[in-house]
Design a protein around this motif. Sequence first.
Motif, PDB file in Angstrom:
ATOM      1  N   ALA A  27       0.829  -1.208   0.000  1.00  0.00           N
ATOM      2  CA  ALA A  27       0.000   0.000   0.000  1.00  0.00           C
ATOM      3  C   ALA A  27       0.860   1.253   0.000  1.00  0.00           C
ATOM      4  O   ALA A  27       0.438   2.314  -0.477  1.00  0.00           O
ATOM      5  N   SER A  32      -3.178   2.776  -4.569  1.00  0.00           N
ATOM      6  CA  SER A  32      -4.469   2.149  -4.838  1.00  0.00           C
ATOM      7  C   SER A  32      -4.558   0.722  -4.318  1.00  0.00           C
ATOM      8  O   SER A  32      -5.603   0.077  -4.441  1.00  0.00           O
ATOM      9  N   PRO A  34      -5.274  -2.398  -2.181  1.00  0.00           N
ATOM     10  CA  PRO A  34      -6.164  -2.673  -1.047  1.00  0.00           C
ATOM     11  C   PRO A  34      -5.343  -2.915   0.210  1.00  0.00           C
ATOM     12  O   PRO A  34      -4.283  -3.544   0.174  1.00  0.00           O
ATOM     13  N   SER A  35      -5.821  -2.441   1.324  1.00  0.00           N
ATOM     14  CA  SER A  35      -5.040  -2.520   2.555  1.00  0.00           C
ATOM     15  C   SER A  35      -5.032  -3.916   3.161  1.00  0.00           C
ATOM     16  O   SER A  35      -4.121  -4.265   3.900  1.00  0.00           O
ATOM     17  N   ARG A  36      -6.043  -4.721   2.828  1.00  0.00           N
ATOM     18  CA  ARG A  36      -6.125  -6.059   3.435  1.00  0.00           C
ATOM     19  C   ARG A  36      -6.350  -7.113   2.351  1.00  0.00           C
ATOM     20  O   ARG A  36      -7.414  -7.692   2.242  1.00  0.00           O
ATOM     21  N   LEU A  37      -5.332  -7.319   1.542  1.00  0.00           N
ATOM     22  CA  LEU A  37      -5.419  -8.330   0.492  1.00  0.00           C
ATOM     23  C   LEU A  37      -5.570  -9.722   1.110  1.00  0.00           C
ATOM     24  O   LEU A  37      -4.957 -10.030   2.145  1.00  0.00           O
ATOM     25  N   ARG A  69     -10.668  -5.629  -5.925  1.00  0.00           N
ATOM     26  CA  ARG A  69     -11.415  -4.971  -4.858  1.00  0.00           C
ATOM     27  C   ARG A  69     -12.434  -5.945  -4.281  1.00  0.00           C
ATOM     28  O   ARG A  69     -13.030  -6.742  -5.028  1.00  0.00           O
ATOM     29  N   SER A 356      -9.823  -8.878   3.567  1.00  0.00           N
ATOM     30  CA  SER A 356     -11.062  -8.576   2.847  1.00  0.00           C
ATOM     31  C   SER A 356     -11.307  -9.668   1.811  1.00  0.00           C
ATOM     32  O   SER A 356     -10.363 -10.220   1.244  1.00  0.00           O
TER      33      SER A 356
END
Length: 884
Positions: A27, A32, A34-37, A69, A356
């Motif tokens: 990140a 861009s 995602p913070s919690r892949l 996402r 996520s």
Amino acid sequence: MISLDSLIRDVVVDGRTYAAVNVAGLAGVYASAPSRLPFSLKILAENMVRNILWERLAPENLTRLLSWRPEGFAPVGISFYPARVLMQDFTGVPALCDLAAMRDAAVKAGFPPERINPEVPVDLIIDHSVQVDFFGMKGALEKNVGLEFDRNRERYAFLKWAQKSFDNLKIVPPNSGICHQINLEKLGTVAVSSTYKDRAWAFPDSLVGTDSHTPMINALGTLGWGVGGIEAEAVMMGQPLSMRLPSVTGVRICGAPNKGVTATDVVLYVTERLRQEVVVEQFVEYFGPSLAALSLPDRATIANMTPENGATVGLFPVDEVTIEYLRATGRDAAARFAEAYAKEIGLFHDPAEEPSYNRVIELDLSDITPCVAGPSRPQDRIPLQKLKPAMQAAFGGGKKGRDISMDGKLCRVQDGSVVIAAITSCTNTSNPHVMLGAGLIAKKAAALGLSIPPYVKTSLAPGSKAVVKYLEDAGLMTPLESLGFHLAGFGCTTCIGNSGPLPPKVAHVVEEENLNVSAVLSGNRNFEARIHQKVRSNFLASPMLVVLFALAGRTDIDLMHERIGCTPEGKEIFMADLWPSREEIDAVVARCISPATFTSTYASLYDGDAHWQGIDSGSGLTFDWDKASTYIRKPPFFDDFSLTPPAMENITDARVLAKLGDSVTTDHISPAGAIPPSYPAGAYLTDQGVTPDAYNSYGSRRGNHEVMMRGTFGNIRIKNELAHGREGAYTTLFPDHEERFIFDAAQTYGKHRTPLVVLAGTEYGTGSSRDWAAKGSLLLGIRAVIAESFERIHRSNLVGMGVLPLEFMEDESARTLNLNGTETFSLSGLDTLEAGGTLSVRAQKETGQAILFGVKVRLDTAKEVETYRHGGILPMVLRELLEK
């Protein structure tokens, strides 16, 4: 974006420093990101960053992956470089035949043969060729292994030549175990290292395998899945795997299993649930409050059956359970390396940081009850108490049977009789709890004087020699043998159709009375005609239930409430009298399993027995093909090879070779199991002087394209609508309207240069990653398959062989379009193919009526379009290698 070099961290293990990609810091490089892949995408991201830094991938690959996402994303194409390749011998032999033929083509084109060589490590484990011919007796293992070598000596000599002639290839000899269990217990290390430009790098272990159950290694937090032998060959030769960015489904595990529920019950429940949720072609990750309570073998049992639930991957994250399993199986150095690496770069599971996902499925372990799955699909779970009425309904108008005499006893073989009871397969024999549980049931049953009816064919075929070692240390091999579960082999047996013949008296009465008899096995596959061609009802169950059903001798029984049998004194014995408690099993596990169990088992993994060591093989850089061989023949895929790809041509006036329904599996398409003497493959072998008793199996002859193309679509249970209700490998030849074998019809069409297509329903190609389902289709002259949907591996295999996979538009099918297979088909637009594009189809009926419709092109990435334009992955790889 800042430089990717900023993601490099040093990891120090045992005094050595390694460079590593810090995926936790993505990140900070890509705003861009995602913070919690999900963990699986973190592993793909690491792979991409490292290969961009190693100048093997373009940066846009990472950009595409980071477009993922949880709320949705475009299905973009990405590339992945697996760290290694895993093969079994059924799929490995034809792959190595292709590499040997590539060397011949290279020499013919004026290049040195050593230009063709695996560029990544390959482990080929010979585990698919042992058959249960001898059973229920001392010495069954030695007799079965002796027959295995007699039948497969040509194949094994070829594999020994390949081991000597190709770099980066290791062969695990026969009689060692099953590839997935050996991968879990020995080969998998979670993290690996390599050198690039004089610098040591650490990175996640990853792999693709030529068997669909490769995801078993996902239990170790290792990303890996099954691909066709065709894709695996490309990866072996240094090509990236082309794939679509996957959706990732999280499965939150909570609750605790009820008393009497095994890991097998859990996985059959998971298979049913995920099939209902439709996770086809998705990555699945397991997480939640009960994750830490699942042992590594329990995780492996679940991960192994990922293809049965339809997903590509079934990943468990690296955590303390993972590291402890490495230690418990004698891999202390790997445990230290994996733990230090995973914690340093952000791949170690932290329960407080939930990734996520595109969606989350809740799975409560307390909802699960003892069960089986069948009679012909792994996802058709049946709670134990509902099996009896299900079987009674299958009998229809009543139960048929006949009394026979066996071993001096009069017994009745009837509808529902268990004629095969097999403790087998990597799914369950990797799990000490269910294996020792089965041994404890046998011990109690033997002590009570119970016995198994003589018509039940019993066998024990573990996935590794460690299983026998801990069963012997626990004193449980003797009671298993007293019931008839003697060691029959180390390898895939009943689960892949290598169940061997039924006793002649049993086979005769089953055939004469047209009985619906049963097999019960601790496997993962039970498709039609797969286990045994005379057995119609096949049930997957835990090893513990396999023993109980064998004792009962039938499947039309409520094991929870009806008696299993009687003691010699007449006392009725029930399941509750035999079933061990979790505490009993835990105590035996703690007493009998140690790191030494595994280190001693695997100390001589590559040595082989006296049979293997006694095989002679050549040692040249090119293989000396024997034109008289009926096992190993030079494949024809490079016969017309040129350094320039052929021009793309539309498909005109194609005929339908087969019109098929839903859920046609690769067991229906690919040659597998026994070779019927009356079918084209049997006729070919007879013409070559091979007698029916020496036919061996289709799988053992995968190195001979003459056998395999004749066996494609050769399942005796396949239902081709052009065969007018007749089951088997038949079709109608047009325009003559004559019934022919599919192979014979294809030969006639080929003489007239008539292209062929297949029409199919949903889930076309479900099943094992059988490359010959695609290779055979190509050799029969099939140019395209038009289906409602495809299974992932088979679709990729078709692309890899230059056969075009096409899908009907949504809400359209052969039925809605009134296509009956008598039409001629013309497809236009092939010269402007695009990934995910469409083509126009004209189907003209014999009356002259034309039906126009569109189809979706299932070339999912630009790389797949390029592969198809080259005529398949094999000529493409060869052209690229020679161009270097």
